[in-house]
Design an enzyme around this catalytic site. Structure first.
Site, mmCIF file in Angstrom:
data_model
loop_
_atom_site.group_PDB
_atom_site.id
_atom_site.type_symbol
_atom_site.label_atom_id
_atom_site.label_comp_id
_atom_site.label_asym_id
_atom_site.label_seq_id
_atom_site.Cartn_x
_atom_site.Cartn_y
_atom_site.Cartn_z
ATOM 1 C CG ASP A 45 -1.852 1.180 1.246
ATOM 2 O OD1 ASP A 45 -2.901 1.070 0.585
ATOM 3 O OD2 ASP A 45 -1.551 2.218 1.874
ATOM 4 C CE LYS A 75 -3.883 4.616 0.358
ATOM 5 N NZ LYS A 75 -2.497 4.505 0.815
ATOM 6 C CG HIS A 108 -4.573 9.616 0.202
ATOM 7 N ND1 HIS A 108 -3.221 9.593 -0.017
ATOM 8 C CD2 HIS A 108 -4.730 9.231 1.491
ATOM 9 C CE1 HIS A 108 -2.594 9.197 1.086
ATOM 10 N NE2 HIS A 108 -3.492 8.979 2.015
HETATM 11 N N1 LIG Z 1 -5.707 6.126 3.643
HETATM 12 C C1 LIG Z 1 -5.091 6.852 4.540
HETATM 13 O O1 LIG Z 1 -5.324 8.043 4.679
HETATM 14 C C2 LIG Z 1 -4.057 6.229 5.425
HETATM 15 C C3 LIG Z 1 -3.681 6.865 6.612
HETATM 16 C C4 LIG Z 1 -2.737 6.251 7.430
HETATM 17 C C5 LIG Z 1 -2.208 5.025 7.042
HETATM 18 N N2 LIG Z 1 -2.557 4.434 5.862
HETATM 19 C C6 LIG Z 1 -1.950 3.160 5.414
HETATM 20 O O2 LIG Z 1 -2.062 2.207 6.470
HETATM 21 C C7 LIG Z 1 -0.781 1.693 6.774
HETATM 22 C C8 LIG Z 1 -0.698 1.276 8.220
HETATM 23 O O3 LIG Z 1 -1.042 2.342 9.087
HETATM 24 P P1 LIG Z 1 0.026 3.063 10.042
HETATM 25 O O4 LIG Z 1 1.332 2.933 9.408
HETATM 26 O O5 LIG Z 1 -0.470 4.410 10.329
HETATM 27 O O6 LIG Z 1 -0.067 2.295 11.427
HETATM 28 P P2 LIG Z 1 -0.168 0.776 11.948
HETATM 29 O O7 LIG Z 1 0.135 -0.203 10.872
HETATM 30 O O8 LIG Z 1 -1.437 0.674 12.704
HETATM 31 O O9 LIG Z 1 1.006 0.767 13.032
HETATM 32 C C9 LIG Z 1 2.337 0.912 12.660
HETATM 33 C C10 LIG Z 1 3.176 1.010 13.909
HETATM 34 O O10 LIG Z 1 3.074 -0.200 14.647
HETATM 35 C C11 LIG Z 1 4.374 -0.747 14.872
HETATM 36 N N3 LIG Z 1 4.265 -2.207 14.681
HETATM 37 C C12 LIG Z 1 3.906 -2.873 13.562
HETATM 38 N N4 LIG Z 1 3.883 -4.203 13.783
HETATM 39 C C13 LIG Z 1 4.236 -4.377 15.079
HETATM 40 C C14 LIG Z 1 4.392 -5.531 15.901
HETATM 41 N N5 LIG Z 1 4.173 -6.745 15.430
HETATM 42 N N6 LIG Z 1 4.782 -5.350 17.191
HETATM 43 C C15 LIG Z 1 5.026 -4.113 17.678
HETATM 44 N N7 LIG Z 1 4.887 -2.978 16.946
HETATM 45 C C16 LIG Z 1 4.488 -3.115 15.646
HETATM 46 C C17 LIG Z 1 5.280 -0.118 13.834
HETATM 47 O O11 LIG Z 1 6.565 0.058 14.385
HETATM 48 P P3 LIG Z 1 7.884 -0.642 13.739
HETATM 49 O O12 LIG Z 1 8.067 -0.046 12.380
HETATM 50 O O13 LIG Z 1 8.958 -0.252 14.694
HETATM 51 O O14 LIG Z 1 7.628 -2.118 13.705
HETATM 52 C C18 LIG Z 1 4.627 1.248 13.639
HETATM 53 O O15 LIG Z 1 5.082 2.167 14.592
HETATM 54 C C19 LIG Z 1 0.158 2.838 6.392
HETATM 55 O O16 LIG Z 1 1.495 2.438 6.256
HETATM 56 C C20 LIG Z 1 -0.465 3.286 5.099
HETATM 57 O O17 LIG Z 1 -0.059 2.411 4.052
HETATM 58 C C21 LIG Z 1 -3.489 5.018 5.061
#
Ligand SMILES: NC(=O)c1ccc[n+]([C@@H]2O[C@H](COP(=O)([O-])OP(=O)(O)OC[C@H]3O[C@@H](n4cnc5c(N)ncnc54)[C@H](OP(=O)(O)O)[C@@H]3O)[C@@H](O)[C@H]2O)c1
Length: 290
Positions: A45, A75, A108
């Site tokens: 993504d 997006k 997006h």
């Molecule tokens: N459409 C939108 O507007 C929008 C907005 C936000 C996000 N997104 C998409 O959604 C994806 C995911 O969301 P996000 O990046 O905001 O947050 P998330 O996936 O909910 O959380 C990521 C965080 O969790 C930690 N983490 C991941 N796996 C872990 C595990 N097994 N144990 C402990 N910590 C863990 C990561 O740290 P480490 O890197 O240190 O493991 C990072 O700090 C984004 O990358 C993006 O592609 C889309």
């Protein structure tokens, strides 16, 4: 193997994909894409806004996975709403990614104050018909935004990628999507990492010999959602995909996680927001106390 969900146009999308926001360097991207591919991920993504499509495309090249095994989502950003800009935006994304088509192209944010999301949606419909996107959808669209494109468009979005984690479960919006055959995909499925420390999750994780991250991801998937957890660590990338193979959560586990919903939105309110940068980190600590 990561199971796939069939979208409303017949295209299959893996239940777990890798979130890539924040990774910009070629080197880091290659490291995480390699780790992800080795762990079985095929779905990635990205977004123009993440400024990493080029790094991701280079990593795909260097990993040598056949194109038809990959599932790539990108997006169109708010500043590219409207027909001319959207057409140009996908051209640019494809060029950066080094691809001829994307598997899923999303709006997006609805950015309703710009008043252009319906025009942008109609442009995505044309891009879909031209074959440059195998499926099209939206992100952070609420019921009123969806109603507008269901009324004014001729294709039902395949996916709505929305903020969804234990303290922000969006039950009404989920039901609306389901009713219309729109697949829900959870962004920030781990609450940006904040959700991992909920005591309830530790107890469920111990019971299933799993980790809190695996329990949360499994909760999403058992309720029919696609997830795109992000991690910069190869071992956590592997851990997260292990959500597929842990024991199924039972009804008691699922309802204990359902009970965590506190309307704790971390991201911006899609009705209000369009252009400004938004720092989500302070919100993670407000919502999850981390
Ligand atoms: N459409 C939108 O507007 C929008 C907005 C936000 C996000 N997104 C998409 O959604 C994806 C995911 O969301 P996000 O990046 O905001 O947050 P998330 O996936 O909910 O959380 C990521 C965080 O969790 C930690 N983490 C991941 N796996 C872990 C595990 N097994 N144990 C402990 N910590 C863990 C990561 O740290 P480490 O890197 O240190 O493991 C990072 O700090 C984004 O990358 C993006 O592609 C889309």
């Amino acid at each position: 193997v990561i199971p796939a969900i069939t979208l409303n146009n017949g295209v299959e999308m893996p239940e777990i994909g890798l979130g890539t926001i924040g990774n910009r360097s070629d080197e880091k991207m290659l490291e995480i894409v390699r780790a992800a591919v080795d762990a079985g991920y095929r779905s990635f993504d990205t977004a123009t806004r993440y400024d990493n499509e080029r790094a991701l495309g280079r990593a795909f090249d260097r990993c040598g996975i056949p194109r038809d095994e990959l599932f790539v989502t990108t997006k169109v950003w708010n500043s590219d709403h409207g027909r001319t800009r959207t057409l140009r935006a996908l051209d640019r994304s494809l060029q950066q990614l080094g691809l001829d088509y994307v598997d899923l192209y999303l709006i997006h944010f609805p950015a309703p104050k710009l008043g252009l999301f319906l025009e942008t949606w109609l442009t995505l419909e044309d891009l879909y018909l031209s074959g440059r996107a195998r499926a099209i959808g939206v992100a952070s669209f609420g019921v009123s935004h969806l109603e507008r494109i269901l009324d004014g468009g001729s294709i039902v979005p395949a996916v709505n990628q929305i903020e969804l984690h234990p303290r922000w479960q969006q039950k009404t919006l989920r039901a609306f999507n389901e009713q219309h055959g729109i697949q829900v995909e959870s962004w920030s499925p781990l609450g940006m990492g904040g959700a991992l420390y909920e005591p309830v999750l530790a107890a469920i994780a111990t019971k299933h010999d799993a980790t809190p991250a695996q329990v949360i991801l499994r909760w999403h998937m058992q309720q029919g959602r696609i997830v795109i957890p992000r991690s910069t660590s190869p071992s956590r990338i592997r851990e997260n995909v292990g959500a597929v193979t842990i024991d199924p959560l039972d009804d008691g586990d699922l309802s204990a996680i359902d009970a965590l919903d506190t309307h704790g939105r971390i991201g911006p309110d899609p009705d209000e927001w369009s252009e400004d940068d938004f720092d989500m980190r302070p919100r993670v600590s407000e919502v999850y106390g981390r």
